[in-house]
Design an enzyme around this catalytic site. Sequence first.
Site, PDB file in Angstrom:
ATOM      1  N   TRP A  85      -4.269   1.516  -5.230  1.00 40.74           N
ATOM      2  CA  TRP A  85      -4.765   1.070  -3.922  1.00 40.74           C
ATOM      3  C   TRP A  85      -6.270   1.226  -3.799  1.00 40.74           C
ATOM      4  CZ3 TRP A  85      -1.983  -2.366  -1.861  1.00 40.74           C
ATOM      5  CH2 TRP A  85      -0.592  -2.332  -2.027  1.00 40.74           C
ATOM      6  N   ASP A 160      -8.314   5.566   3.345  1.00 41.25           N
ATOM      7  CA  ASP A 160      -7.068   4.801   3.485  1.00 41.25           C
ATOM      8  C   ASP A 160      -5.940   5.832   3.505  1.00 41.25           C
ATOM      9  OD1 ASP A 160      -4.732   3.395   3.142  1.00 41.25           O
ATOM     10  OD2 ASP A 160      -5.407   2.240   1.400  1.00 41.25           O
ATOM     11  N   LYS A 184       4.785   2.836   6.867  1.00 42.53           N
ATOM     12  CA  LYS A 184       5.378   4.010   6.209  1.00 42.53           C
ATOM     13  C   LYS A 184       5.870   5.001   7.268  1.00 42.53           C
ATOM     14  CE  LYS A 184       3.827   2.317   2.283  1.00 42.53           C
ATOM     15  NZ  LYS A 184       3.225   1.010   2.112  1.00 42.53           N
TER      16      LYS A 184
END
Length: 348
Positions: A85, A160, A184
């Site tokens: 990511w 992030d 999530k």
Amino acid sequence: MLTEAAAEMLDWHGSGMSVMEMSHRGKEFTSIIGQAEADLRELLAVPSDYRILFMQGGALAENAIVPMNLLGNRHEADYVVTGAWSIKSQKEARKYCSVNIAASSEADGFRAIPPQDTWRLSKNPAYVHICTNETIHGVEYFWTPDLKSAGLPDTPLVADVSSHILSRPMDVSKFDVMYGGAQKNIGPAGLTLVIVREALLGRALPVCPSAFDWKTVAEAHSMYNTPPTYAIYIAGLVFRWIKGQGGLAAIEQRNKAKAETLYRCLDESDFYRTQVAPACRSRMNVPFFLADERLNEPFLDGARERGLLQLKGHKLVGGMRASIYNAMPLAGVQALVDYLREFERSHG
Ligand code: PMP
């Protein structure tokens, strides 16, 4: 919580409307978003000089929105690369500025987070970006970088936090921007959360779309354009559920117990292996491998038969991955551990 959502799906609190049917400017939805924001602020102890923004576009859009909002008149940003990511984040940023990779664990197969004293930060970056939980590689920060000690007291630290926000208390004041997709630990996909220090608003590049300018969104209380109302409503129920569980300290204890149970089982056996250094093992995403990869398919088939789903590892890493977000109870992890032992007994 989902039962509650189901019960009020057609008629929210006797309003005669589903949340989906409400005007986002009406008093009903205004109260829903206001309560969601207040509960989130309380849960994470978000300081009063930070704004909470409910946006869209996911974390990947934020990869572009972050540089567009923070570059100002600078031309360089620093990125620490610890997995798939953060690779994506820095790649997107290159469309807007030059990127200095201050540190990367790629050569090591993303098994650990490079300690801050090895980072080669640039002299005057617009910001420093990290990904505090690498969902695919299963690497999590259990410390917060300190840019002051690195001689960059005014440089914003951007994180992030998509895949571990709300899994434990985090000191928001140590970050300048936190962002994440909701899907999530927060709620349904389609909602993006941004927590930003107020002093950073108002620096957006002229090219930044208005709907992505954090200042514009903050001034409109996340209603510059129509917000993802139903996703915000569900997120609000999740925040209330977390409060009812005892808040983030209690959630952290549960998540610790879950992760310890699973890693202990994997460590005890040579039949399974893990790659991430113990100090950086994610409590949310646990990648693991069968020593004999020819058994991958039978393992997944048996798991599915027992209702243990979505265990196939991400294609970039292979093997298996157990994502044990807040919604997964300890009993679910225990069921996986029982299966891991059973499968080893029958195939080891
Ligand atoms: N960053 C992280 C850490 C993620 O886990 C994900 C999604 N799994 C993303 C970014 C991308 O998020 P989205 O699909 O919401 O854009």
